[in-house]
Motif scaffolding. Structure first.
Motif, PDB file in Angstrom:
ATOM      1  N   ALA A   1     -27.512 -26.515  24.933  1.00  0.00           N
ATOM      2  CA  ALA A   1     -28.722 -25.765  24.568  1.00  0.00           C
ATOM      3  C   ALA A   1     -28.405 -24.301  24.320  1.00  0.00           C
ATOM      4  N   GLU A   2     -27.558 -23.719  25.153  1.00  0.00           N
ATOM      5  CA  GLU A   2     -27.193 -22.311  24.981  1.00  0.00           C
ATOM      6  C   GLU A   2     -26.431 -22.095  23.676  1.00  0.00           C
ATOM      7  N   ALA A   3     -25.536 -23.019  23.358  1.00  0.00           N
ATOM      8  CA  ALA A   3     -24.769 -22.902  22.120  1.00  0.00           C
ATOM      9  C   ALA A   3     -25.680 -23.030  20.901  1.00  0.00           C
TER      10      ALA A   3
ATOM     11  N   GLU B   1     -25.072 -21.859  16.871  1.00  0.00           N
ATOM     12  CA  GLU B   1     -23.907 -22.693  16.592  1.00  0.00           C
ATOM     13  C   GLU B   1     -24.358 -24.063  16.092  1.00  0.00           C
ATOM     14  N   MET B   2     -23.574 -24.656  15.222  1.00  0.00           N
ATOM     15  CA  MET B   2     -23.851 -26.005  14.734  1.00  0.00           C
ATOM     16  C   MET B   2     -23.324 -26.988  15.771  1.00  0.00           C
ATOM     17  N   VAL B   3     -24.214 -27.722  16.397  1.00  0.00           N
ATOM     18  CA  VAL B   3     -23.826 -28.641  17.470  1.00  0.00           C
ATOM     19  C   VAL B   3     -24.364 -30.028  17.155  1.00  0.00           C
ATOM     20  N   PHE B   4     -23.757 -31.027  17.789  1.00  0.00           N
ATOM     21  CA  PHE B   4     -24.195 -32.415  17.631  1.00  0.00           C
ATOM     22  C   PHE B   4     -25.234 -32.723  18.693  1.00  0.00           C
ATOM     23  N   LEU B   5     -26.413 -33.172  18.279  1.00  0.00           N
ATOM     24  CA  LEU B   5     -27.494 -33.494  19.211  1.00  0.00           C
ATOM     25  C   LEU B   5     -27.580 -34.998  19.424  1.00  0.00           C
TER      26      LEU B   5
ATOM     27  N   ASP C   1     -33.179 -34.210  23.159  1.00  0.00           N
ATOM     28  CA  ASP C   1     -33.051 -34.233  21.703  1.00  0.00           C
ATOM     29  C   ASP C   1     -33.421 -32.904  21.069  1.00  0.00           C
ATOM     30  N   MET C   2     -34.074 -32.022  21.830  1.00  0.00           N
ATOM     31  CA  MET C   2     -34.510 -30.726  21.314  1.00  0.00           C
ATOM     32  C   MET C   2     -33.707 -29.568  21.888  1.00  0.00           C
ATOM     33  N   ALA C   3     -32.638 -29.826  22.587  1.00  0.00           N
ATOM     34  CA  ALA C   3     -31.896 -28.788  23.316  1.00  0.00           C
ATOM     35  C   ALA C   3     -31.647 -27.550  22.455  1.00  0.00           C
ATOM     36  N   GLY C   4     -32.117 -26.391  22.943  1.00  0.00           N
ATOM     37  CA  GLY C   4     -31.876 -25.112  22.278  1.00  0.00           C
ATOM     38  C   GLY C   4     -32.680 -24.884  21.015  1.00  0.00           C
ATOM     39  N   GLU C   5     -33.625 -25.744  20.690  1.00  0.00           N
ATOM     40  CA  GLU C   5     -34.342 -25.696  19.414  1.00  0.00           C
ATOM     41  C   GLU C   5     -35.310 -24.510  19.334  1.00  0.00           C
TER      42      GLU C   5
END
Length: 525
Positions: free
Chosen positions: A86-88, A93-97, A154-158
């Motif tokens: 979530a922080e990233a 940052e482009m991360v895989f959710l 599924d919404m981490a960091g959104e």
């Protein structure tokens, strides 16, 4: 930019470079007592003192997971991993959710998350936990309501760039309803604060739109097109309400009562009104009106009256409750019962009812207080970082109720019992929610609009009674931008998320049939 690694002794310099908000998050994950009142240097010292200790109570999902962690192998937890994710993502940052997973990998993720979220209840072989899984099995809408952690992972960091408000955290059509005000009259508004958390305002809108879509399909029998229109009515109601509060600044006087409620809500309030004496006799009192009667929902534990009296006395002191002498003189506990089978997400967590004697002392005006175990919010560790943090499980819930409702339940507060955190509130004769099955086609959209406006009021109050130190309404409206585009974005998100919930429910049902939720995941290497 904060470091993602965990500091150890000698890392004083790296800790000092971090923001106070990041230090508070670290302190919360490590269970540092008194962290809310600490200065930044004090937080650094406290973290250095505890750097070689394992993560504390804040690192679990289903409370302390004491039982689940016993034995040769510890219980698996992905809380820290998702916090870093979530922080990233919040940093851009482009991360895989996990919502990008499919097939067997998604099924495994669903299983792991639900097991992790219920570690203590599964490890204790709690019968109500299994009743909860059976309930989730039978309904996609119930599954959605009972798996908030799965939804929010599924919404981490959104939406990290969106304005922060005090969100309700678990918006769906049945988390609005009739409840008692401070003056013991029925009011309508948001009524479940268990997951409340400071987060982007869009998190409530997205979950609410999905909730309306699923309920409209499963309970209302509406097709996909109509579901989308109902979800859109909810979002447009929110925008209209936010515009009104930005213009008139009257969110502090906007209590919805019988005399000013929309027709649909006025009818709900009228249906909920009933005589207290009759209500007590019909649902709770034994034949002598001296205590609780035993039935499948209520198990009297009269032997614990003195213990609960001490807990109630402490609750009154610590929450500075203004005891209404005309209703509960002396706050004397007459009886206590265990409440079984209530709720969806909270099934399997301890819940007690206290019968507090009224002034007539004949049982006709007794007051019921509910002690409901509080748990960690599903949003904790998943929302974009912000400086707005309320420590404590029940304290966070109590804070939310005080912010979200204008002159709400005077008995709302936090208590401690058996070393656990409990939320306290009144069970009133007129506490009720809408019967979704009775709504007509038009009433579905009307009700969605009303709930959207009610949510807007709760968010607008974030800068009145909450921690937000600036006007929330202008920021929210600026972030919304072109309304049609915003509504379309939220509805499209809801359509995709609702399809994912349906697929996840099928995965859950297949696993439940195979006994997947009678065991938890352990770390073996």
């Amino acid at each position: 930019m904060p470091s993602l690694r965990t500091p150890h002794d000698g890392d004083r310099a790296s800790l000092s470079r971090e923001s106070k908000a990041e230090l508070l998050r670290r302190a919360r994950r490590r269970g540092v007592a008194g962290r809310s009142g600490m200065t930044k240097p004090q937080l650094v010292e406290a973290l250095l003192d505890r750097s070689d200790q394992p993560a504390g109570r804040g690192s679990t999902t289903d409370h302390d997971v004491v039982a689940a962690g016993q034995g040769a192998h510890p219980a698996a937890s992905r809380v820290e991993a998702f916090t870093r994710l979530a922080e990233a993502r919040a940093r851009g940052e482009m991360v895989f959710l996990p919502r990008q997973l499919s097939g067997a990998e998604r099924r495994s993720h669903v299983r792991q998350t639900i097991r992790e979220d219920h570690q203590t209840r599964i490890a204790n072989a709690d019968q109500e936990a299994q009743a909860k899984f059976d309930k989730l099995d039978g309904s996609t809408y119930s599954f959605f309501r009972g798996t908030s952690l799965l939804f929010y992972r599924d919404m981490a960091g959104e939406d990290a760039w969106m304005p922060t408000v005090l969100t309700l955290g678990d918006v769906h059509p049945e988390n609005f309803g009739v409840m008692p005000s401070a003056d013991d009259v029925p009011i309508f508004g948001v009524n479940d604060f268990d997951e409340a958390y400071y987060a982007p305002f869009t998190w409530d809108l997205k979950r609410g739109a999905v909730g309306f879509m699923l309920a409209a399909g499963e309970v209302g029998g509406h097709g996909p097109g109509r579901q989308g229109k109902i979800a859109a009515a909810f979002v447009r109601g929110y925008v209209a309400g936010m515009r009104e509060y930005a213009r008139d600044q009257d969110e502090r006087t906007g209590q919805v009562r019988l005399d000013n409620a929309p027709p649909l809500i006025a009818a709900l309030i009228e249906d909920a009104l009933q005589d207290r004496s009759d209500w007590l006799a019909r649902k709770y009192h034994d034949e002598y009106r001296r205590g609780f009667r035993a039935d499948r929902e209520h198990v009297p534990v009269s032997s614990r009256r003195e213990e609960f009296q001490r807990a109630l006395d402490a609750y009154v002191r610590t929450n500075r409750i203004a005891v209404p002498e005309d209703r509960t003189p002396g706050m004397r506990v007459k009886d206590v019962c265990v409440r079984l089978g209530q709720g969806t997400a909270s099934l399997g967590l301890p819940r007690y009812y206290l019968m507090v004697e009224g002034p007539r002392a004949d049982g006709s005006d007794d007051v019921l207080l509910e002690f409901k175990q509080a748990r960690r919010s599903a949003l904790d560790g998943l929302v974009p970082p912000s400086p707005y943090v309320v420590d404590g499980y029940a304290e966070r819930i109590t804070h939310a109720q005080g912010v979200h409702l204008v002159d709400g339940d005077r008995f709302y507060g936090a208590a401690e019992l058996d070393g656990l955190s409990f939320m306290v509130r009144e069970r009133a004769p007129y506490r009720d929610s809408i019967d979704l099955a009775d709504l007509s086609k038009k009433e579905w959209s009307d009700y969605a609009d009303i709930c959207g406006r009610s949510l807007a009021q709760s968010h607008a109050l974030s800068d009145e009674s909450g921690l937000i130190d600036h006007d929330a309404e202008p920021e929210v409206l600026a972030a919304i931008g072109p309304v049609d585009l915003f509504v379309d974005d939220v509805v499209r998100f809801a359509e995709e998320a609702a399809d994912r919930v349906r697929t996840d429910h099928a995965h859950f049902r297949a696993d439940h049939a195979l006994g997947a939720f009678t065991a938890i995941d352990h770390v073996f290497r």
